[in-house]
Motif scaffolding. Structure first.
Motif, PDB file in Angstrom:
ATOM      1  N   HIS A  59       0.817  -1.206   0.000  1.00 43.05           N
ATOM      2  CA  HIS A  59       0.000   0.000   0.000  1.00 43.05           C
ATOM      3  C   HIS A  59       0.855   1.263   0.000  1.00 43.05           C
ATOM      4  O   HIS A  59       2.083   1.213   0.161  1.00 43.05           O
ATOM      5  N   PHE A  60       0.189   2.393  -0.169  1.00 47.19           N
ATOM      6  CA  PHE A  60       0.842   3.705  -0.102  1.00 47.19           C
ATOM      7  C   PHE A  60       0.261   4.493   1.071  1.00 47.19           C
ATOM      8  O   PHE A  60      -0.897   4.319   1.441  1.00 47.19           O
ATOM      9  N   GLU A  61       1.090   5.388   1.624  1.00 45.29           N
ATOM     10  CA  GLU A  61       0.650   6.250   2.709  1.00 45.29           C
ATOM     11  C   GLU A  61       0.839   7.709   2.315  1.00 45.29           C
ATOM     12  O   GLU A  61       1.766   8.051   1.565  1.00 45.29           O
ATOM     13  N   PRO A  62      -0.025   8.618   2.818  1.00 44.04           N
ATOM     14  CA  PRO A  62       0.182  10.049   2.555  1.00 44.04           C
ATOM     15  C   PRO A  62       1.555  10.494   3.048  1.00 44.04           C
ATOM     16  O   PRO A  62       2.022  10.048   4.102  1.00 44.04           O
ATOM     17  N   TYR A  63       2.180  11.363   2.295  1.00 45.95           N
ATOM     18  CA  TYR A  63       3.536  11.813   2.624  1.00 45.95           C
ATOM     19  C   TYR A  63       3.551  13.336   2.562  1.00 45.95           C
ATOM     20  O   TYR A  63       3.452  13.934   1.482  1.00 45.95           O
ATOM     21  N   ALA A  64       3.627  13.958   3.711  1.00 48.21           N
ATOM     22  CA  ALA A  64       3.502  15.417   3.786  1.00 48.21           C
ATOM     23  C   ALA A  64       4.827  16.069   3.424  1.00 48.21           C
ATOM     24  O   ALA A  64       5.642  16.385   4.291  1.00 48.21           O
ATOM     25  N   TYR A  65       5.038  16.299   2.131  1.00 42.50           N
ATOM     26  CA  TYR A  65       6.288  16.900   1.686  1.00 42.50           C
ATOM     27  C   TYR A  65       5.995  18.152   0.858  1.00 42.50           C
ATOM     28  O   TYR A  65       5.461  18.074  -0.243  1.00 42.50           O
ATOM     29  N   LEU A  66       6.328  19.294   1.426  1.00 45.01           N
ATOM     30  CA  LEU A  66       6.202  20.585   0.743  1.00 45.01           C
ATOM     31  C   LEU A  66       4.790  20.821   0.202  1.00 45.01           C
ATOM     32  O   LEU A  66       4.604  21.386  -0.879  1.00 45.01           O
ATOM     33  N   ASN A  67       3.798  20.354   0.934  1.00 43.60           N
ATOM     34  CA  ASN A  67       2.390  20.641   0.614  1.00 43.60           C
ATOM     35  C   ASN A  67       1.928  20.007  -0.689  1.00 43.60           C
ATOM     36  O   ASN A  67       0.896  20.420  -1.237  1.00 43.60           O
ATOM     37  N   GLN A  68       2.626  19.004  -1.215  1.00 46.52           N
ATOM     38  CA  GLN A  68       2.294  18.473  -2.527  1.00 46.52           C
ATOM     39  C   GLN A  68       1.561  17.129  -2.408  1.00 46.52           C
ATOM     40  O   GLN A  68       1.612  16.459  -1.380  1.00 46.52           O
ATOM     41  N   ALA A  69       0.867  16.759  -3.487  1.00 49.30           N
ATOM     42  CA  ALA A  69       0.081  15.523  -3.512  1.00 49.30           C
ATOM     43  C   ALA A  69       0.995  14.347  -3.814  1.00 49.30           C
ATOM     44  O   ALA A  69       0.998  13.785  -4.914  1.00 49.30           O
ATOM     45  N   VAL A  70       1.784  13.953  -2.817  1.00 51.40           N
ATOM     46  CA  VAL A  70       2.720  12.851  -2.977  1.00 51.40           C
ATOM     47  C   VAL A  70       2.461  11.809  -1.894  1.00 51.40           C
ATOM     48  O   VAL A  70       1.869  12.092  -0.847  1.00 51.40           O
ATOM     49  N   VAL A  71       2.917  10.585  -2.149  1.00 47.16           N
ATOM     50  CA  VAL A  71       2.751   9.479  -1.218  1.00 47.16           C
ATOM     51  C   VAL A  71       4.098   8.775  -1.062  1.00 47.16           C
ATOM     52  O   VAL A  71       5.069   9.067  -1.784  1.00 47.16           O
ATOM     53  N   ILE A  72       4.130   7.819  -0.133  1.00 44.15           N
ATOM     54  CA  ILE A  72       5.323   7.002   0.072  1.00 44.15           C
ATOM     55  C   ILE A  72       4.877   5.543   0.127  1.00 44.15           C
ATOM     56  O   ILE A  72       3.850   5.233   0.749  1.00 44.15           O
ATOM     57  N   PRO A  73       5.587   4.640  -0.549  1.00 40.83           N
ATOM     58  CA  PRO A  73       5.203   3.229  -0.462  1.00 40.83           C
ATOM     59  C   PRO A  73       5.498   2.666   0.924  1.00 40.83           C
ATOM     60  O   PRO A  73       6.436   3.096   1.601  1.00 40.83           O
ATOM     61  N   ALA A  74       4.677   1.721   1.344  1.00 38.55           N
ATOM     62  CA  ALA A  74       4.909   1.066   2.631  1.00 38.55           C
ATOM     63  C   ALA A  74       6.218   0.288   2.588  1.00 38.55           C
ATOM     64  O   ALA A  74       6.628  -0.219   1.539  1.00 38.55           O
ATOM     65  N   LYS A  75       6.856   0.187   3.738  1.00 34.14           N
ATOM     66  CA  LYS A  75       8.071  -0.598   3.811  1.00 34.14           C
ATOM     67  C   LYS A  75       7.735  -2.067   3.623  1.00 34.14           C
ATOM     68  O   LYS A  75       6.840  -2.606   4.287  1.00 34.14           O
ATOM     69  N   PRO A  76       8.416  -2.762   2.703  1.00 37.21           N
ATOM     70  CA  PRO A  76       8.124  -4.188   2.490  1.00 37.21           C
ATOM     71  C   PRO A  76       8.463  -5.019   3.726  1.00 37.21           C
ATOM     72  O   PRO A  76       8.990  -4.514   4.721  1.00 37.21           O
ATOM     73  N   ARG A  77       8.148  -6.307   3.628  1.00 38.70           N
ATOM     74  CA  ARG A  77       8.460  -7.223   4.718  1.00 38.70           C
ATOM     75  C   ARG A  77       9.917  -7.053   5.144  1.00 38.70           C
ATOM     76  O   ARG A  77      10.827  -7.042   4.324  1.00 38.70           O
ATOM     77  N   SER A  78      10.128  -6.927   6.462  1.00 44.47           N
ATOM     78  CA  SER A  78      11.474  -6.672   6.974  1.00 44.47           C
ATOM     79  C   SER A  78      11.736  -7.544   8.197  1.00 44.47           C
ATOM     80  O   SER A  78      10.842  -7.800   9.003  1.00 44.47           O
ATOM     81  N   LEU A  79      12.980  -7.948   8.342  1.00 51.35           N
ATOM     82  CA  LEU A  79      13.406  -8.815   9.439  1.00 51.35           C
ATOM     83  C   LEU A  79      14.487  -8.110  10.246  1.00 51.35           C
ATOM     84  O   LEU A  79      15.357  -7.433   9.687  1.00 51.35           O
ATOM     85  N   ALA A  80      14.427  -8.262  11.574  1.00 51.12           N
ATOM     86  CA  ALA A  80      15.448  -7.708  12.456  1.00 51.12           C
ATOM     87  C   ALA A  80      15.808  -8.733  13.525  1.00 51.12           C
ATOM     88  O   ALA A  80      14.945  -9.481  14.010  1.00 51.12           O
ATOM     89  N   VAL A  81      17.071  -8.785  13.893  1.00 45.68           N
ATOM     90  CA  VAL A  81      17.571  -9.686  14.936  1.00 45.68           C
ATOM     91  C   VAL A  81      18.409  -8.861  15.908  1.00 45.68           C
ATOM     92  O   VAL A  81      19.247  -8.048  15.486  1.00 45.68           O
ATOM     93  N   THR A  82      18.181  -9.074  17.222  1.00 41.13           N
ATOM     94  CA  THR A  82      18.898  -8.326  18.255  1.00 41.13           C
ATOM     95  C   THR A  82      19.460  -9.291  19.291  1.00 41.13           C
ATOM     96  O   THR A  82      18.751 -10.196  19.759  1.00 41.13           O
ATOM     97  N   LEU A  83      20.702  -9.102  19.653  1.00 45.08           N
ATOM     98  CA  LEU A  83      21.336  -9.852  20.730  1.00 45.08           C
ATOM     99  C   LEU A  83      21.625  -8.874  21.864  1.00 45.08           C
ATOM    100  O   LEU A  83      22.324  -7.879  21.672  1.00 45.08           O
ATOM    101  N   ARG A  84      21.068  -9.168  23.046  1.00 45.10           N
ATOM    102  CA  ARG A  84      21.147  -8.247  24.182  1.00 45.10           C
ATOM    103  C   ARG A  84      21.769  -8.963  25.382  1.00 45.10           C
ATOM    104  O   ARG A  84      21.419 -10.107  25.682  1.00 45.10           O
ATOM    105  N   ARG A  85      22.658  -8.281  26.069  1.00 41.31           N
ATOM    106  CA  ARG A  85      23.352  -8.873  27.215  1.00 41.31           C
ATOM    107  C   ARG A  85      23.353  -7.884  28.376  1.00 41.31           C
ATOM    108  O   ARG A  85      23.632  -6.698  28.192  1.00 41.31           O
ATOM    109  N   THR A  86      23.010  -8.392  29.570  1.00 39.63           N
ATOM    110  CA  THR A  86      22.990  -7.568  30.769  1.00 39.63           C
ATOM    111  C   THR A  86      24.077  -8.039  31.727  1.00 39.63           C
ATOM    112  O   THR A  86      24.240  -9.243  31.960  1.00 39.63           O
ATOM    113  N   PHE A  87      24.795  -7.072  32.277  1.00 41.06           N
ATOM    114  CA  PHE A  87      25.886  -7.376  33.215  1.00 41.06           C
ATOM    115  C   PHE A  87      25.552  -6.812  34.592  1.00 41.06           C
ATOM    116  O   PHE A  87      24.945  -5.766  34.718  1.00 41.06           O
TER     117      PHE A  87
END
Length: 708
Positions: free
Chosen positions: A680-708
């Motif tokens: 899908h597309f989302e409204p994109y408020a850039y310089l008052n113009q009729a523009v949109v931005i595509p949604a970010k496609p499927r994305s994966l993230a991995v985090t390794l966290r350690r507490t001391f």
């Protein structure tokens, strides 16, 4: 097909979680209420547990107050929720709150968040920072303890810069030093070659009399939009001096930097016509343009002192320094498009410098007379802000979105300059009255004086040279009634006032004003683990500034806009194992009086309906001990791209999934956003113009966290 896949995945995610919710209460769970409570820790503005429910907040009253006693709709997003959902930015987090429309990650430095149809203000630790949500890095939540969202005008207690927030307030509560030694580090890798390193270091010094906490992160990433690269860092040392049991001095420093190639959006006329064959993820413009750079520095000094058991005071001083160098290549639709897939492009340079000093002092007096208790708050705010912005355009030539052609960059000469000097002073008083065990009243008044000195010139010719002084008294009145144990009814009324710095295109600005009504039901574990708010509201604003679609960068001031709606925000935590969040909002915002815009027009970017359902299940024992699974569905209804209303962006629903495995002091976690790869597309408020931005496609993230 996508809808069927979405529904099937959602059922597979949530049904097992809900079935497991019937597990027996664990150690530490309240037998009376049936909901889990961790040992509470006092922080800057109240208390929190390790679940999703915040028992106390300060945004609605500037005093730590149980949510169910505040006659206003207020939601809090805790650190646990932020980490469980693997949220990386303020816009990501705000998707969990009803009737809140966050800016996209590409426009956080140029657009405010919308609450109940209107622009909202973002505060940090209860204090303002002039400008937009980019006062800290929009890509970082490393220093955030909690995010509080207060809906409706907050003009009685908050102000600074151009005045007080009119439709809502987002208060970002920072992490504070703790008396225990604790060090946490994390590394993160994600789609689009995104890599990050973060640290949270808590060190008690000098026999617990001096406490130090340092948080910070550094990130670099490509983008799903071709050719865009970004880098950012934050550094947030906080030092607390425990002078005595009654006195505490805290110094906060919050530094951030963000660099990114500017993205000007995709014309809606092209995005909504797939037969043109334009790649929605392409970058059209000059790839040689300098990166836009935002640097923000916040320095805050707070002194808290308890004079007696019933009288306490607080003094805070903040200095905010921001430099924003914006470089852009953007289509200029004032010229006809040479072909259906091309446009005339210009280069733009917009340097901005902001310096603000804000101070506040208050006294809080608790007094009891018979069965009536008063919590009386009196205080004064003072603010001095200097704002300087310049603007320049230069021709580049024609570019074709389909061919993805490139143009050489040329820095334009600066032609326009705006300089604003703002100073404000305000005095406020509030009385929170508790009558017996069931009735709570809140009444407040704020007197504000705002002085603005605005100068605007273009091409060497002055267009605006205006000096204004405005004064207003803004009242607030509300009540909560505990109808049953755990169920409270509330109603509130308030007025708002906000002075206006002259925007380009508005030569005789009038202060914005608002009136708001809010009523509903609050839940504080009427059944084990259930908390939240169901409310209905109406907000009316006069002299609202909105973008002028006919003139690049220009604004117009409309006559009146009205927003009304209903919303639900619920948290369900029957045990330590399960947390469920549900939010839903219906919003009807429209222009009700104007000489330019059509009556009935809807503001851009505001959906009529939106909502989110999210859950997290934690395995406490057995073979899967340490495993946590979560997921969420987010729905956003169709939205207009501009005002006046011409084009709409379609409604969409996305699915996100998370998992974590905790073993000892180490946690390995992963998340997937946009699981079904919605395009899908989302409204994109850039310089008052009729523009949109595509949604970010499927994305994966991995985090390794350690507490001391």
């Amino acid at each position: 097909m996508k809808n069927k896949l979405l529904l099937s995945t959602a059922l597979l995610t949530f049904v097992p979680c809900l079935a497991l919710a019937q597990a027996a209460p664990e150690a530490g769970q309240s037998e009376q209420a049936g909901s889990w409570r961790a040992v509470e820790t006092v922080i800057v503005t109240g208390k929190r547990g390790t679940g999703y429910k915040a028992d106390q907040v300060s945004t609605g009253t500037r005093t730590p107050t149980p949510v169910e006693e505040i006659p206003q709709s207020i939601q809090a997003l805790t650190a646990s929720l932020i980490q469980d959902q693997d949220l990386q930015s303020l816009p990501d987090a705000l998707a969990n709150v009803s009737n809140v429309t966050p800016a996209t990650i590409f426009e956080t430095v140029t657009r405010d968040t919308i609450i109940r149809g209107f622009d909202a203000a973002t505060y940090f630790d209860g204090l303002p920072a002039y400008g937009l949500t980019a006062v800290t890095s929009p890509t970082s939540l490393i220093n955030v303890e909690r995010i509080e969202v207060a809906k409706g005008p907050s003009a009685t207690l908050f102000g600074g810069g151009t005045g007080a927030p009119l439709s809502g307030l987002i208060n970002v509560v920072s992490k504070s030093p703790l008396p225990q030694r604790r060090i946490e580090v994390a590394v993160r890798a994600a789609s689009d070659n995104a890599y990050g390193l973060e640290a949270d270091i808590n060190l008690p010094l000098v026999e617990d009399r001096v406490l130090l906490r340092i948080t910070g992160d550094i990130d670099s990433s490509d983008s799903y939009i071709n050719a865009i690269e970004s880098s950012s860092w934050t550094f947030n040392p906080t030092l607390t001096f425990v002078i005595s049991e009654a006195t505490r001095l805290t110094l906060r420093t919050q530094l951030s930097s963000l660099e990114q190639l500017e993205y000007s959006g995709l014309p809606a006329s092209i995005a909504f016509n797939p037969s043109l064959g334009v790649d929605p993820y392409g970058f059209t413009g000059s790839r040689a343009a300098p990166k836009t750079k935002v640097e923000n520095n916040l320095y805050t000094l707070t002194l808290d002192h308890s004079f007696t058991e019933t009288l306490s005071g607080s003094v805070s001083v903040r200095h905010y320094d921001s430099q924003f160098d914006e470089y852009s290549t953007t289509p200029f639709f004032a010229f006809p498009q040479p072909t259906p897939t091309s446009a005339i492009f210009v280069s733009a340079y917009l340097p901005t410098d902001v310096k603000q000093t804000f101070g506040t002092a208050s006294l809080l007096w608790n007094v009891k007379t018979g069965t009536i208790e008063h919590r009386i708050l009196v205080g004064v705010d003072a603010d001095k802000t200097d704002y300087r912005a310049q603007l320049g355009f230069g021709p580049l030539g024609s570019l074709d979105y389909k061919a993805q052609t490139n143009l050489a960059w040329a820095l334009p000469a600066l032609s326009d300059t705006q300089e604003d000097e703002l100073s404000s002073v305000a005095v406020f008083v509030q009385d929170q009255i508790k009558i017996g065990e069931r009735l709570d009243l809140t009444a407040g008044l704020r007197w504000t004086q705002l002085k603005t000195d605005t100068f605007y010139e273009s091409g060497g010719f002055p267009f605006v040279d205006l000096n204004q002084t405005k004064e207003r008294v803004t009242p607030r009145l509300g009540a909560t009634w505990r109808a049953l144990d755990g169920i409270s009814l509330f109603a509130g009324w308030s007025e708002g006032f906000q002075g206006l710095v002259t925007p380009f295109g508005v030569t005789d600005p009038k202060p914005e004003e608002s009136q708001a009504y809010d009523a509903g039901v609050k839940f504080a574990t009427p059944i084990p683990g259930l908390s939240g708010t169901v409310s209905a509201y109406q907000v009316t604003r006069q002299n609202v500034v909105t973008s002028n679609p006919a003139v690049l960068f220009a604004s117009i001031q409309t006559g009146e806009q009205r927003s009304k709606g209903a919303e639900i925000d619920l948290i369900y935590e029957p045990s330590r194992a399960l947390s469920v969040l549900f939010s839903w909002g219906w919003n009807d915002t429209e222009v009700t009086r104007d000489n330019t815009l059509a009556i009935g027009s809807r503001p851009a970017r505001v959906p009529e309906q939106s909502g989110r359902l999210a859950a997290r299940y934690r395995f406490a024992d057995g073979r899967f001990k340490g495993l946590e699974l979560g997921g969420g569905l987010t729905h956003v209804g169709e939205r207009f791209i501009t005002l006046p209303n011409n084009l709409k962006a379609d409604a969409f629903t996305t699915l996100d999934l998370q998992a974590a495995w905790r073993f000892g002091s180490t946690t390995l976690s992963g998340s997937i956003t946009n699981v079904t790869d919605s395009d899908h597309f989302e409204p994109y408020a850039y310089l008052n113009q009729a523009v949109v931005i595509p949604a970010k496609p499927r994305s994966l993230a991995v985090t390794l966290r350690r507490t001391f």
